[in-house]
Enzyme design. Structure first.
Site, mmCIF file in Angstrom:
data_model
loop_
_atom_site.group_PDB
_atom_site.id
_atom_site.type_symbol
_atom_site.label_atom_id
_atom_site.label_comp_id
_atom_site.label_asym_id
_atom_site.label_seq_id
_atom_site.Cartn_x
_atom_site.Cartn_y
_atom_site.Cartn_z
ATOM 1 N N PHE A 292 0.864 -1.194 0.000
ATOM 2 C CA PHE A 292 0.000 0.000 0.000
ATOM 3 C C PHE A 292 0.890 1.230 0.000
ATOM 4 O O PHE A 292 1.791 1.347 0.826
ATOM 5 C CB PHE A 292 -0.925 0.038 1.220
ATOM 6 C CG PHE A 292 -1.845 1.231 1.185
ATOM 7 C CD1 PHE A 292 -2.977 1.221 0.390
ATOM 8 C CD2 PHE A 292 -1.560 2.379 1.927
ATOM 9 C CE1 PHE A 292 -3.818 2.344 0.326
ATOM 10 C CE2 PHE A 292 -2.394 3.501 1.867
ATOM 11 C CZ PHE A 292 -3.528 3.472 1.069
ATOM 12 N N LYS B 63 3.176 9.986 8.394
ATOM 13 C CA LYS B 63 2.556 9.456 9.619
ATOM 14 C C LYS B 63 3.239 9.966 10.901
ATOM 15 O O LYS B 63 3.046 11.107 11.280
ATOM 16 C CB LYS B 63 2.526 7.926 9.556
ATOM 17 C CG LYS B 63 1.495 7.405 8.533
ATOM 18 C CD LYS B 63 1.217 5.933 8.747
ATOM 19 C CE LYS B 63 0.263 5.339 7.731
ATOM 20 N NZ LYS B 63 -1.145 5.544 8.051
ATOM 21 N N ASP C 131 9.396 2.681 1.009
ATOM 22 C CA ASP C 131 8.244 3.405 1.549
ATOM 23 C C ASP C 131 8.217 3.138 3.046
ATOM 24 O O ASP C 131 7.816 2.064 3.509
ATOM 25 C CB ASP C 131 6.954 2.915 0.878
ATOM 26 C CG ASP C 131 5.719 3.631 1.427
ATOM 27 O OD1 ASP C 131 5.800 4.210 2.527
ATOM 28 O OD2 ASP C 131 4.661 3.576 0.770
HETATM 29 C C1 LIG Z 1 3.254 2.322 3.635
HETATM 30 C C2 LIG Z 1 2.316 3.463 3.360
HETATM 31 N N1 LIG Z 1 2.583 4.286 2.342
HETATM 32 C C3 LIG Z 1 1.793 5.330 2.061
HETATM 33 C C4 LIG Z 1 0.657 5.579 2.794
HETATM 34 C C5 LIG Z 1 -0.226 6.733 2.442
HETATM 35 O O1 LIG Z 1 -0.056 7.756 3.370
HETATM 36 P P1 LIG Z 1 -1.093 8.984 3.387
HETATM 37 O O2 LIG Z 1 -2.423 8.425 3.776
HETATM 38 O O3 LIG Z 1 -0.498 9.940 4.394
HETATM 39 O O4 LIG Z 1 -1.102 9.557 2.017
HETATM 40 C C6 LIG Z 1 0.333 4.731 3.864
HETATM 41 C C7 LIG Z 1 -0.899 4.948 4.653
HETATM 42 O O5 LIG Z 1 -1.405 4.082 5.306
HETATM 43 C C8 LIG Z 1 1.184 3.647 4.152
HETATM 44 O O6 LIG Z 1 0.922 2.796 5.149
#
Ligand SMILES: Cc1ncc(COP(=O)(O)O)c(C=O)c1O
Length: 409
Positions: A140, A254, A225
């Site tokens: 994700f 986050k 990521d």
């Molecule tokens: C690994 C990862 N990347 C990207 C995101 C997306 O982050 P945002 O909701 O701040 O755009 C998330 C959100 O859960 C995530 O867990």
């Protein structure tokens, strides 16, 4: 005063229908606890989906925000502000990175990472072919168009086609599959060091090192990521720091803001040359308010030993989840690292939505992730007593749900 049910009805009438929140209206928080409009308190093992690193109403964070708000909220990237400079210096000091770009969310940090990878190959190295990304199934990466295209879960793609071209997906944890998917069109390998939304999946030791080796041999960039795994969540500043290698580019968000919206893309000097003036930007990125808040988060994590706490408290949580997995029917395994944990269940036996609701009724917040996980990502200030209390409530909630299922037969 409206009741929570009334406020919930008002919310359901006006929010876009992608959101379906539980009818609990939170009004304030204190440390590990959240309080709803009726005054009921909840032990927070969700942390706003792994965001509230310092818990709620932490004096270091609220003071930093208030003081910065009184001085300066915003100037744009046309000029310089001191908190942004200090935060960039801090982020480079605690990571492999030489350079930092600020965004406002995880998805935006990922957009910057993907754009930088293509720019590096095409504009710096003069290789126009390299534009594809090898990603993993179950991943994700956020909700922008490129981020959903990188995301390896079809449920996030449905109804949004055509997706952005150039994203290939292979099974997570399989380094050989990554290598097999690389061609002379591949710009980068893009993975989470631990899959978060995919269900808290920790790859086998050596996976990240193997990816580094593969990328180096094929002239491909490695992007991590770390939106969910970063900023102390796994007991290190960044999740990949449990391994011996570093990426070329990393995205963070986050926990980085402890609750204020900030994202960051970190990169090496070499790869960072892909960005020249004007090619990428964000109006709010690196705004003094969020940078002052983020500095307070990082300073407090360091001053209060929260990396070590995430590791030791996380061990206790992990042991407790293992114990639940071995004693309760339908519970399969404990998973995770630091304070990024999950209890995997058999979804045919245990209704995770019902367990989450039963936890809420008993005063515990948690989330679900992936096809089978009950996810626990408490603030990094969680201690042994909080873990004990959360495990007691979770055990009772699992019993409630099993009892209800039995009675319904
Ligand atoms: C690994 C990862 N990347 C990207 C995101 C997306 O982050 P945002 O909701 O701040 O755009 C998330 C959100 O859960 C995530 O867990």
């Amino acid at each position: 005063m409206s009741s929570q049910a009334e406020i919930a009805q008002r919310a359901y009438a006006v929010t876009t229908t992608n959101y379906r929140p539980a009818p609990i209206v939170f009004e304030r928080g204190e440390g590990m606890w959240l309080y709803d409009a009726a005054g009921k308190r909840y032990l927070d093992f969700a942390a706003g989906i792994a965001v509230s690193a310092l818990g709620h109403n932490h004096p270091a964070l609220t003071t930093a925000i208030a003081e910065q708000a009184r001085k300066l909220l915003h100037v744009s990237n046309l000029w310089i502000n001191r908190p942004a400079v200090e935060l960039m210096e801090r982020l480079t000091a605690i990571s492999f990175a030489d350079r930092v770009y600020f965004a406002n969310s995880g998805a935006e940090a990922n957009e910057a990472a993907l754009k930088l990878a293509r720019r590096y190959h095409q504009a710096v190295r003069g290789d126009q072919k390299r534009h594809r990304f090898v990603c993993t199934t179950g991943s994700f990466h956020g909700r922008t168009w490129a981020a959903i295209s990188a995301t390896g879960q079809p449920k996030y793609h449905k109804g949004f086609g055509p997706l952005v071209p150039g994203f290939d997906h292979v099974p997570y944890g399989d380094a050989a599959a990554i290598e097999a998917a690389i061609t002379d069109e591949t710009a980068a390998v893009f993975v989470e060091p631990i899959q978060g939304e995919g269900g808290i999946l920790v790859p086998e030791d050596g996976y990240l090192e193997a990816l580094r080796d593969i990328c180096d041999r094929h002239g491909v960039l490695l992007i991590f990521d770390e939106v969910q795994t970063g900023v102390g969540r796994t007991g290190r500043w960044f999740g990949h720091q449990h391994s011996k290698i570093t990426p070329d580019i990393l995205s963070s968000a986050k926990g980085l803001g402890g609750g204020v919206p900030i994202g960051a893309m970190l990169c090496t000097e070499e790869v960072g040359q892909g960005f020249v003036p004007g090619v990428h930007a964000s109006t709010y990125g690196g705004n003094p308010l969020v940078c002052a808040a983020s500095l307070a988060v990082l300073t407090t994590i360091e001053a209060d030993g929260l990396l070590a706490n995430a590791e030791s408290t996380g061990e206790l949580l992990g042991a407790g989840l293992d114990e639940l997995a071995s004693t309760i029917e339908g519970c399969v395994a404990g998973r995770g690292m630091g304070l990024m944990r999950a209890l995997a269940v058999d979804p045919d036996v245990i209704d995770r939505g019902a367990v989450k609701a039963a936890c809420e009724a008993r005063g515990l917040l948690l989330t679900t992730a992936g096809p089978d996980a009950l996810r626990l990502t408490p603030p990094l200030i969680a201690g042994p007593a909080h873990v004990e209390q959360a495990l007691d409530i979770l055990r009772a909630a699992l019993t409630d749900v099993a009892g209800a299922a039995e009675a319904g037969k």
